[in-house]
Enzyme design. Structure first.
Site, short mmCIF file in Angstrom:
data_model
loop_
_atom_site.label_atom_id
_atom_site.label_comp_id
_atom_site.label_asym_id
_atom_site.label_seq_id
_atom_site.Cartn_x
_atom_site.Cartn_y
_atom_site.Cartn_z
N ARG A 124 75.82 68.13 71.34
CA ARG A 124 75.73 69.57 71.26
C ARG A 124 77.12 70.07 71.56
O ARG A 124 77.95 69.59 72.26
CB ARG A 124 74.98 69.75 72.69
N SER A 191 80.13 61.07 77.80
CA SER A 191 79.28 60.38 78.72
C SER A 191 79.27 58.63 78.68
O SER A 191 78.35 58.27 78.43
CB SER A 191 77.77 60.73 78.87
N ASP A 245 79.17 63.44 82.15
CA ASP A 245 78.13 64.34 82.24
C ASP A 245 77.73 64.69 83.61
O ASP A 245 77.28 65.70 83.98
CB ASP A 245 77.09 63.85 81.49
C1 GLC Z 1 75.92 55.78 80.80
C2 GLC Z 1 77.62 55.72 80.87
C3 GLC Z 1 78.13 56.90 81.83
C4 GLC Z 1 77.05 58.30 81.92
C5 GLC Z 1 75.50 57.56 81.99
C6 GLC Z 1 74.55 58.77 81.72
O1 GLC Z 1 75.91 54.63 82.12
O2 GLC Z 1 78.31 54.71 80.87
O3 GLC Z 1 79.40 57.08 81.71
O4 GLC Z 1 77.11 59.18 82.81
O5 GLC Z 1 75.18 56.85 80.82
O6 GLC Z 1 74.66 59.57 80.63
#
Ligand code: GLC
Length: 531
Positions: A124, A191, A245
């Site tokens: 996004r 993330s 995130d």
């Molecule tokens: C996975 C990633 C982590 C992220 C999570 C939620 O666990 O390793 O960094 O925050 O997904 O998206």
């Protein structure tokens, strides 16, 4: 000759007779109907009882007692403490990354920012205008990532992101009326697990959630994005911050709730971050001064269980799922609770084997029940062509979505028609009432286990924060869209957390929160240069 009054009497008699006959017939039919319904019901329920025993045996390992949950909590606590001590990934489950975010927005932030949010099957781009006093305007667009890019060369993925940024800026006329030397500040919500050495330096440790682009692990992802942006001569953008995130979610919520100290994601993946006292972070190599007492730690709790601390609750299905995944023996905890709810395109998901863990767990249990002739017993034998359809579903990894789990477990129709139509839509034609009933039980059990486990880990972090009341900002499709999951999670947490707490859903949290991080960063830079 009959008079008209005789005629009327005769007609009345006929009508009465008819009504009587009809009445008798109706009563008889009702009695027969009720009898049949009663017998059918008795048969159903007696069959159900027998089936329940067999099904129970298969589902029992998925049922978690509070005692087991407390053991999970104790193990997570130990792993968190270990992770804060050192970066010894040989022995520690959790990375516990310090994020270089040591502030909370104060509501006075301002400015315009771009945010790129990459973490799932799509990404996004947002334009966020922060106008002070917690007023914030957001415009965004979701771009699909072609499958080839997710498994291909990293450089191409970042070039594609830069291309989409260009499209977004042009389509929204964001560059018009800007000075020739104007540069946008961009926050990168990324993330995946990264070791940060500053707010804008972050090395990817490993891919999770089905990504596996080459040339990215071990490299600074901020630099990779900046280089891709700079390759397009027309883009004037500076990547100023990398934000997980969970951190974005925490920042967005803590700008609204004074006691928000924890950010959680329950979606395609699962993770949490929280404010930790620097005194409890022996491995912190950065500055320690009077003004910095706390820092946000990205726990990466999805990796819990890497060294066996969850073995006491892992089932043979969990092991099977892990072994056949793209990342065996990684993200053990994440594989027990997360699930992508909405999918963009079947083909993309099937090919990529994205993190559809909840749905996949249910599918593997269904296979087990079919093998022991508990599910679809007649159909598999009597109708080979239908059997073939069933086999397609049964052999296709990822063909049962977390969304199916949510919809089926909420099916309250008397004939379980919602479940039947979902099963039909995925190739399990004409399922019997018993099949539907059993599958609903399976979905309920798997989802309840996920909710309980999520509650246990959130409880640990809330207890660690150690404030009289704590707000937890939560985002992710599991929490947002699965009403039953959410209810079970909240119910379990109330048993495990003695202090006052609440979970709040974060709206567009990761993008808004990342923009806030960029805003605070700009403010800090400006203060530094002016002193
Ligand atoms: C996975 C990633 C982590 C992220 C999570 C939620 O666990 O390793 O960094 O925050 O997904 O998206």
């Amino acid at each position: 000759m009959a008079s008209s009054s005789d005629y009327i009497i005769e007609v009345r008699i006929d009508v009465l007779k008819t009504l009587k006959i009809f009445g008798i017939t109706a009563t008889a039919l009702t009695a027969i109907g009720l009898g049949a319904y009663y017998i059918h019901h008795r048969m159903q329920s007696s069959r159900r009882v027998i089936l329940q025993d067999e099904v129970k045996h298969v589902l029992e390992p998925f049922e978690l007692s509070d005692e087991q949950l407390r053991r999970v909590m104790a193990n997570l606590n130990t792993q968190m403490t270990n992770g804060l001590k050192s970066n010894d990934s040989e022995n520690n489950d959790l990375a516990m990354f310090p994020t270089f975010v040591n502030f909370r927005p104060n509501g006075q932030e301002s400015g315009e920012y771009l945010v790129v949010d990459l973490g799932g099957s799509n990404f996004r781009v947002s334009h966020v205008n922060i106008e002070g006093r917690n007023r914030l305007r957001l415009k965004n667009k979701i771009f699909l990532i072609p499958h080839s890019l997710l498994l291909g060369e990293g450089e191409k993925l970042f070039d594609y992101i830069a291309e989409c940024l260009q499209r977004f800026i042009d389509d929204n006329g964001l560059a018009t009326h800007k000075r020739a030397d104007y540069k946008f500040d961009l926050a990168f919500t990324f993330s995946f697990p990264c070791t940060q050495t500053s707010l804008s330096q972050a090395t990817l440790v490993s891919w999770t959630k089905g990504f596996s682009c080459t040339g990215v692990v071990g490299n600074d992802v901020v630099l990779l994005l900046q280089n891709a942006i700079d390759r397009r001569k027309t883009l004037q953008i500076q990547v100023v911050a990398l934000v997980n995130d969970t951190v974005g979610t925490l920042m967005a919520c803590s700008s609204l709730y004074r006691d928000c100290r924890v950010g959680v994601i329950l979606g395609t993946g699962t993770n949490a971050c929280y404010f930790e006292n620097l005194d409890n972070v022996p491995k912190w190599a950065g500055e320690r001064n009077q003004s910095t007492k706390q820092i946000v730690i990205n726990t990466e709790w999805g990796a819990l269980g890497k060294h066996g601390c969850l073995d006491f609750i892992r089932t043979k299905i969990d092991r099977e799922l892990d072994e056949s995944s793209l990342t065996p023996n990684q993200q053990i905890f994440e594989k027990m609770i997360s699930g992508k709810t909405f999918y963009i395109c079947k083909l993309v998901i099937f090919k990529r084997n994205l993190a559809l863990y909840l749905g996949e767990i249910v599918r593997l249990i269904i296979i087990d029940l079919v093998r022991s002739s508990i599910l679809f017993p007649d159909r598999m034998q009597k109708a080979p062509s239908r059997g073939r359809d069933y086999n397609i579903f049964l052999s296709l990894r990822g063909s049962f979505y977390a969304k199916h789990v949510a919809d089926i477990e909420c099916d309250k129709t008397e004939d379980l028609s919602v479940t039947a139509s979902i099963l039909t839509s995925i190739g399990i034609y004409d399922p019997s009432y018993d099949d539907c009933y059993i599958i609903r039980e399976v979905c309920k059990t798997v989802s309840l286990r996920a909710a309980k486990l999520a509650a246990a880990v959130i409880a640990v972090v809330v207890n660690r924060v150690n404030m009289p009341s704590v707000t937890v900002g939560v985002d992710g499709t599991l929490f947002r869209h699965h009403a039953r999951f959410r209810k079970n999670l909240i119910r379990t947490m109330s048993r495990l957390v003695p202090r006052t707490h609440r979970l709040v859903l974060s709206e567009d949290g990761s993008s808004k929160g990342s923009a806030l991080v960029a805003a605070v960063n700009r403010h800090n830079q400006e203060t530094l240069t002016s002193t």
